[in-house]
Design a protein around this motif. Sequence first.
Motif, mmCIF file in Angstrom:
data_model
loop_
_atom_site.group_PDB
_atom_site.id
_atom_site.type_symbol
_atom_site.label_atom_id
_atom_site.label_comp_id
_atom_site.label_asym_id
_atom_site.label_seq_id
_atom_site.Cartn_x
_atom_site.Cartn_y
_atom_site.Cartn_z
ATOM 1 N N LEU A 268 0.845 -1.201 0.000
ATOM 2 C CA LEU A 268 0.000 0.000 0.000
ATOM 3 C C LEU A 268 0.879 1.249 0.000
ATOM 4 C CD1 LEU A 268 -2.751 1.437 0.296
ATOM 5 C CD2 LEU A 268 -2.550 1.115 2.778
ATOM 6 N N CYS A 269 1.897 1.236 0.847
ATOM 7 C CA CYS A 269 2.870 2.334 0.899
ATOM 8 C C CYS A 269 3.507 2.564 -0.473
ATOM 9 C CB CYS A 269 3.930 1.986 1.944
ATOM 10 S SG CYS A 269 5.443 2.948 1.867
ATOM 11 N N ARG A 270 3.886 1.486 -1.143
ATOM 12 C CA ARG A 270 4.540 1.564 -2.460
ATOM 13 C C ARG A 270 3.632 2.223 -3.498
ATOM 14 N NH1 ARG A 270 4.531 -2.753 -6.652
ATOM 15 N NH2 ARG A 270 6.399 -2.596 -7.987
ATOM 16 N N GLU A 271 2.337 1.864 -3.467
ATOM 17 C CA GLU A 271 1.405 2.447 -4.450
ATOM 18 C C GLU A 271 1.232 3.945 -4.213
ATOM 19 O OE1 GLU A 271 -0.016 1.893 -7.878
ATOM 20 O OE2 GLU A 271 0.127 0.000 -6.793
ATOM 21 N N LEU A 272 1.201 4.357 -2.949
ATOM 22 C CA LEU A 272 1.105 5.783 -2.639
ATOM 23 C C LEU A 272 2.369 6.517 -3.076
ATOM 24 C CD1 LEU A 272 -0.548 5.397 0.876
ATOM 25 C CD2 LEU A 272 -1.599 6.560 -1.090
ATOM 26 N N LEU A 273 3.523 5.909 -2.822
ATOM 27 C CA LEU A 273 4.799 6.502 -3.268
ATOM 28 C C LEU A 273 4.832 6.618 -4.788
ATOM 29 C CD1 LEU A 273 7.269 4.501 -0.998
ATOM 30 C CD2 LEU A 273 6.931 6.987 -0.897
ATOM 31 N N ARG A 274 4.437 5.558 -5.451
ATOM 32 C CA ARG A 274 4.466 5.543 -6.919
ATOM 33 C C ARG A 274 3.541 6.620 -7.478
ATOM 34 N NH1 ARG A 274 4.356 -0.198 -9.720
ATOM 35 N NH2 ARG A 274 2.360 -0.447 -8.672
ATOM 36 N N GLY A 275 2.475 6.908 -6.735
ATOM 37 C CA GLY A 275 1.539 7.940 -7.160
ATOM 38 C C GLY A 275 1.990 9.352 -6.834
ATOM 39 N N GLY A 276 3.169 9.501 -6.207
ATOM 40 C CA GLY A 276 3.721 10.827 -5.954
ATOM 41 C C GLY A 276 3.645 11.308 -4.521
ATOM 42 N N ALA A 277 3.094 10.494 -3.629
ATOM 43 C CA ALA A 277 2.977 10.920 -2.223
ATOM 44 C C ALA A 277 4.284 10.703 -1.476
ATOM 45 C CB ALA A 277 1.853 10.154 -1.534
ATOM 46 N N GLU A 278 4.446 11.478 -0.437
ATOM 47 C CA GLU A 278 5.496 11.226 0.548
ATOM 48 C C GLU A 278 4.854 10.346 1.617
ATOM 49 O OE1 GLU A 278 7.801 14.011 3.812
ATOM 50 O OE2 GLU A 278 7.007 14.941 2.000
ATOM 51 N N VAL A 279 5.595 9.369 2.156
ATOM 52 C CA VAL A 279 5.016 8.452 3.140
ATOM 53 C C VAL A 279 5.880 8.407 4.403
ATOM 54 C CG1 VAL A 279 4.335 6.077 3.657
ATOM 55 C CG2 VAL A 279 3.893 7.018 1.382
ATOM 56 N N VAL A 280 5.209 8.557 5.543
ATOM 57 C CA VAL A 280 5.837 8.394 6.855
ATOM 58 C C VAL A 280 5.273 7.119 7.460
ATOM 59 C CG1 VAL A 280 6.077 9.351 9.179
ATOM 60 C CG2 VAL A 280 6.050 10.888 7.190
ATOM 61 N N LEU A 281 6.139 6.164 7.775
ATOM 62 C CA LEU A 281 5.723 4.940 8.452
ATOM 63 C C LEU A 281 5.954 5.114 9.949
ATOM 64 C CD1 LEU A 281 7.357 2.311 6.057
ATOM 65 C CD2 LEU A 281 4.923 2.911 6.176
ATOM 66 N N ALA A 282 4.889 4.998 10.729
ATOM 67 C CA ALA A 282 4.986 5.157 12.189
ATOM 68 C C ALA A 282 4.900 3.786 12.837
ATOM 69 C CB ALA A 282 3.859 6.056 12.696
ATOM 70 N N ALA A 283 5.946 3.431 13.580
ATOM 71 C CA ALA A 283 6.000 2.122 14.238
ATOM 72 C C ALA A 283 6.363 2.301 15.701
ATOM 73 C CB ALA A 283 7.016 1.221 13.534
ATOM 74 N N ASN A 284 6.145 1.250 16.476
ATOM 75 C CA ASN A 284 6.409 1.305 17.920
ATOM 76 C C ASN A 284 7.860 1.656 18.230
ATOM 77 O OD1 ASN A 284 3.845 0.639 18.787
ATOM 78 N ND2 ASN A 284 4.515 -1.049 20.079
ATOM 79 N N GLU A 285 8.046 2.377 19.324
ATOM 80 C CA GLU A 285 9.381 2.621 19.874
ATOM 81 C C GLU A 285 9.903 1.354 20.563
ATOM 82 O OE1 GLU A 285 12.871 4.434 21.413
ATOM 83 O OE2 GLU A 285 11.516 5.079 19.826
ATOM 84 N N THR A 286 9.028 0.698 21.319
ATOM 85 C CA THR A 286 9.406 -0.412 22.200
ATOM 86 C C THR A 286 8.678 -1.678 21.759
ATOM 87 O OG1 THR A 286 9.580 1.207 23.994
ATOM 88 C CG2 THR A 286 9.453 -1.112 24.646
ATOM 89 N N PRO A 287 9.340 -2.839 21.800
ATOM 90 C CA PRO A 287 8.661 -4.071 21.396
ATOM 91 C C PRO A 287 7.418 -4.355 22.237
ATOM 92 C CG PRO A 287 11.028 -4.440 21.582
ATOM 93 C CD PRO A 287 10.750 -3.088 22.166
ATOM 94 N N SER A 288 6.381 -4.841 21.577
ATOM 95 C CA SER A 288 5.162 -5.287 22.237
ATOM 96 C C SER A 288 4.554 -6.389 21.365
ATOM 97 C CB SER A 288 4.169 -4.134 22.399
ATOM 98 O OG SER A 288 3.004 -4.569 23.065
ATOM 99 N N ILE A 289 4.336 -7.545 21.939
ATOM 100 C CA ILE A 289 3.870 -8.739 21.204
ATOM 101 C C ILE A 289 4.746 -8.903 19.956
ATOM 102 C CG2 ILE A 289 1.832 -10.100 20.643
ATOM 103 C CD1 ILE A 289 0.034 -8.007 21.751
#
Length: 409
Positions: A268-289
């Motif tokens: 999904l991220c790739r399709e948005l990038l390919r369409g010209g968008a900038e993408v920020v991926l937000a992920a956890n700081e600390t491991p959980s599950i």
Amino acid sequence: SSYTPARSRSSMADAFAALPQLVLEGYRATTFDYDPPADADPSTRVGKERWIEVFRASIPEFSRRAASDPRVADAAALAARFAASFGADLDRVASGDHASLFEGAPTVLKLCRLRDRALRELGFDDCFLDVKTEENEKALTTLPGVLRELDAIGDPGARIEALVRGVFAGNVFDLGAAASAALHADGNGGFDATRAGLRRRPWCVDDADAFRDAWTSSPVGALDEDAFGDVSEDVSERVVRRIPSPWKKCVLFVDNAGADVVLGMLPLCRELLRGGAEVVLAANETPSINDVTARELIDLLPRVAAAEVDGTQSRVFLEALDSKKLKVVSSGSDLPVIDLSRVSWELVDAARGADLIVLEGMGRAVETNLRARFTCDALNLGMVKHPEVAQCLRGTLYDCVCRFRRPEE
């Protein structure tokens, strides 16, 4: 691909701030009331006892992972202590004697924190690390084929729906829910099989058509006739057409490692990038599950980019990483759910100007933030892996949630 942990502030009070696009007025992170009034609709009412049992049902999987953690000395004995300790905490919540555990009424945020704290206090900082690593390796092997399938879909609307379905299929890799943990243990949580067996539409929350229309109906969202990248003849006779993005900057909150992020969210991220968008991926700081962390995702992306080049001869990820149009930031979170009024300053800074927020996973997008309002377009995607959540949404186990709304809605 260096990693900088979430910036520390002078005091804990100002270590977090609200996501800039969040409408704070009336915001409540949690979606479902864990102690609903007696006169609530009985068809969707799930009482406190049943929510507590959701957490109790997760103890065997957590204990099993903890007991086999090679990074912790005497892991088996400590895992048994965790099971007893967290079980006793849940008994206290059930009886209402929980004032020393947390303030106020129980919520999914508070019970997740209680469970993770019980693990961390015994030295289990990341007892799902080995299964995350293993699932990432499997997903990287599968990724080129998934991208080729998506690139072969010429119709923009059909490709967007396939991307959404891929997110649902990946999201089944969730070891925090008893049902999906059992699927994984039985070997029945594979991406292709899950995607093929998804619930038929309409899903219990189904705004997929509205999301597709928002992407394709705007002046810049019609199918673009310009080629994007090179596609060699042995991959496809036609050049892959890009679907221009009506959004300039998108923030994607990711969930689990393995198929979830690699085969679901990153396409999904790739399709948005390919369409010209900038993408920020937000992920956890600390491991959980088995949630992916920002540090892990930063290390994973160059390998994802290499798999894309090898498998499709396109260089969307590579070019986006080089140009900094794709970046990973820590959300500041240490839980599998999220309160968007308390995210890291790194995320606050990176999210400024974003016009699409995507929340993914049952924890971040369904059990929290399903009713959140934003000043920009927002999309919640997740698979329902608790029967109790299904009942609240008038759906079924493994139903899908796709909630899209514009800021005025």
